[in-house]
Design a protein around this motif. Sequence first.
Motif, mmCIF file in Angstrom:
data_model
loop_
_atom_site.group_PDB
_atom_site.id
_atom_site.type_symbol
_atom_site.label_atom_id
_atom_site.label_comp_id
_atom_site.label_asym_id
_atom_site.label_seq_id
_atom_site.Cartn_x
_atom_site.Cartn_y
_atom_site.Cartn_z
ATOM 1 N N THR A 1 -5.172 30.333 -75.836
ATOM 2 C CA THR A 1 -6.334 30.014 -75.000
ATOM 3 C C THR A 1 -7.158 28.912 -75.642
ATOM 4 O O THR A 1 -7.603 27.972 -74.958
ATOM 5 N N ILE A 2 -7.335 28.998 -76.951
ATOM 6 C CA ILE A 2 -8.114 27.991 -77.671
ATOM 7 C C ILE A 2 -7.427 26.635 -77.590
ATOM 8 O O ILE A 2 -8.054 25.616 -77.297
ATOM 9 N N LYS A 3 -6.115 26.604 -77.833
ATOM 10 C CA LYS A 3 -5.364 25.344 -77.752
ATOM 11 C C LYS A 3 -5.464 24.736 -76.359
ATOM 12 O O LYS A 3 -5.627 23.530 -76.208
ATOM 13 N N SER A 4 -5.371 25.595 -75.363
ATOM 14 C CA SER A 4 -5.458 25.124 -73.983
ATOM 15 C C SER A 4 -6.835 24.533 -73.688
ATOM 16 O O SER A 4 -6.950 23.479 -73.065
ATOM 17 N N ARG A 5 -7.889 25.207 -74.151
ATOM 18 C CA ARG A 5 -9.251 24.700 -73.917
ATOM 19 C C ARG A 5 -9.468 23.349 -74.594
ATOM 20 O O ARG A 5 -10.091 22.452 -74.031
ATOM 21 N N ILE A 6 -8.969 23.215 -75.814
ATOM 22 C CA ILE A 6 -9.129 21.943 -76.531
ATOM 23 C C ILE A 6 -8.367 20.836 -75.808
ATOM 24 O O ILE A 6 -8.885 19.731 -75.629
ATOM 25 N N HIS A 7 -7.153 21.142 -75.369
ATOM 26 C CA HIS A 7 -6.365 20.159 -74.624
ATOM 27 C C HIS A 7 -7.088 19.746 -73.342
ATOM 28 O O HIS A 7 -7.178 18.548 -73.028
ATOM 29 N N MET A 8 -7.621 20.728 -72.632
ATOM 30 C CA MET A 8 -8.322 20.426 -71.383
ATOM 31 C C MET A 8 -9.614 19.642 -71.652
ATOM 32 O O MET A 8 -9.966 18.740 -70.888
ATOM 33 N N ALA A 9 -10.314 19.965 -72.734
ATOM 34 C CA ALA A 9 -11.539 19.237 -73.070
ATOM 35 C C ALA A 9 -11.208 17.777 -73.362
ATOM 36 O O ALA A 9 -11.929 16.868 -72.928
ATOM 37 N N LYS A 10 -10.115 17.544 -74.103
ATOM 38 C CA LYS A 10 -9.691 16.166 -74.375
ATOM 39 C C LYS A 10 -9.369 15.428 -73.087
ATOM 40 O O LYS A 10 -9.753 14.273 -72.904
ATOM 41 N N ARG A 11 -8.690 16.126 -72.188
ATOM 42 C CA ARG A 11 -8.331 15.512 -70.900
ATOM 43 C C ARG A 11 -9.599 15.174 -70.102
ATOM 44 O O ARG A 11 -9.706 14.092 -69.518
ATOM 45 N N MET A 12 -10.567 16.095 -70.093
ATOM 46 C CA MET A 12 -11.820 15.848 -69.372
ATOM 47 C C MET A 12 -12.562 14.659 -69.978
ATOM 48 O O MET A 12 -13.112 13.827 -69.252
ATOM 49 N N LEU A 13 -12.578 14.580 -71.313
ATOM 50 C CA LEU A 13 -13.249 13.447 -71.970
ATOM 51 C C LEU A 13 -12.539 12.138 -71.651
ATOM 52 O O LEU A 13 -13.187 11.112 -71.425
ATOM 53 N N ARG A 14 -11.203 12.161 -71.657
ATOM 54 C CA ARG A 14 -10.449 10.953 -71.316
ATOM 55 C C ARG A 14 -10.796 10.468 -69.916
ATOM 56 O O ARG A 14 -10.952 9.271 -69.687
ATOM 57 N N ASN A 15 -10.893 11.407 -68.986
ATOM 58 C CA ASN A 15 -11.190 11.034 -67.601
ATOM 59 C C ASN A 15 -12.631 10.553 -67.435
ATOM 60 O O ASN A 15 -12.896 9.657 -66.653
ATOM 61 N N ASN A 16 -13.559 11.138 -68.199
ATOM 62 C CA ASN A 16 -14.970 10.786 -68.062
ATOM 63 C C ASN A 16 -15.392 9.626 -68.945
ATOM 64 O O ASN A 16 -16.334 8.923 -68.628
ATOM 65 N N VAL A 17 -14.718 9.448 -70.079
ATOM 66 C CA VAL A 17 -15.116 8.428 -71.037
ATOM 67 C C VAL A 17 -13.879 7.635 -71.457
ATOM 68 O O VAL A 17 -13.365 7.806 -72.552
ATOM 69 N N PRO A 18 -13.401 6.731 -70.610
ATOM 70 C CA PRO A 18 -12.154 6.031 -70.909
ATOM 71 C C PRO A 18 -12.205 5.198 -72.193
ATOM 72 O O PRO A 18 -11.203 5.032 -72.848
ATOM 73 N N ALA A 19 -13.349 4.692 -72.595
ATOM 74 C CA ALA A 19 -13.428 3.864 -73.798
ATOM 75 C C ALA A 19 -13.129 4.673 -75.052
ATOM 76 O O ALA A 19 -12.722 4.130 -76.072
ATOM 77 N N TRP A 20 -13.313 5.984 -74.997
ATOM 78 C CA TRP A 20 -13.112 6.833 -76.174
ATOM 79 C C TRP A 20 -11.815 7.629 -76.086
ATOM 80 O O TRP A 20 -11.541 8.489 -76.909
ATOM 81 N N ALA A 21 -10.985 7.345 -75.087
ATOM 82 C CA ALA A 21 -9.792 8.145 -74.850
ATOM 83 C C ALA A 21 -8.869 8.193 -76.070
ATOM 84 O O ALA A 21 -8.321 9.230 -76.406
ATOM 85 N N GLU A 22 -8.676 7.070 -76.735
ATOM 86 C CA GLU A 22 -7.739 7.038 -77.857
ATOM 87 C C GLU A 22 -8.242 7.859 -79.036
ATOM 88 O O GLU A 22 -7.463 8.386 -79.816
ATOM 89 N N ALA A 23 -9.547 7.979 -79.202
ATOM 90 C CA ALA A 23 -10.107 8.737 -80.328
ATOM 91 C C ALA A 23 -9.791 10.220 -80.212
ATOM 92 O O ALA A 23 -9.751 10.920 -81.199
ATOM 93 N N TYR A 24 -9.558 10.707 -79.003
ATOM 94 C CA TYR A 24 -9.307 12.128 -78.810
ATOM 95 C C TYR A 24 -7.871 12.406 -78.411
ATOM 96 O O TYR A 24 -7.528 13.518 -78.102
#
Length: 171
Positions: free
Chosen positions: A147-170
């Motif tokens: 569950t934790i791994k899934s949440r972290i993966h989803m959080a990264k995906r949400m950040l990528r979609n919302n903040v494209p300039a920082w996508a590579e950092a996550y």
Amino acid sequence: MFSQEFEYQLPLVVEALLPFAIKLTRNRDAAQDLCQETLCRALMNKDKFAAGTSMEAWLLVIMRNIFLNNYRRKQLHDKFESYSKHEVAHAADRNLHNNSTEMALTLKELQEGMDGLPGKFKVTFQLYSQGYKYQEIADMMKEPMGTIKSRIHMAKRMLRNNVPAWAEAYA
């Protein structure tokens, strides 16, 4: 019966902890903190102590693991700190040539992206970004590691979609 044996043995081996802690930390105050944290962890997990096991060895393993986890966490934090300082210096250099509004907008977007994460995703991702391991986060949040791994993966995906300039950092 077993609990009484545990509580009887614990004070007998406490004196053996400080010299080992000093050897690890090379600092008396830090060693005393490490001993205290070890004893707290041992008391919280006394049900995991196997009868017939050496209490001293069990406590020293706990101490070593706490020390290593704290050391790794500090290394990661220091690396992040130096990376952040380097990035700030690089951004300041870049701002001499570029529009400083662009940088402010990117930081604002990142903050909004982090603030926009749903509660459990936000907390889980913040712990992950602070250097905690998946298992440590799972233990803290009393959730399965998957569950934790899934949440972290989803959080990264949400950040990528919302903040494209920082996508590579996550990524």
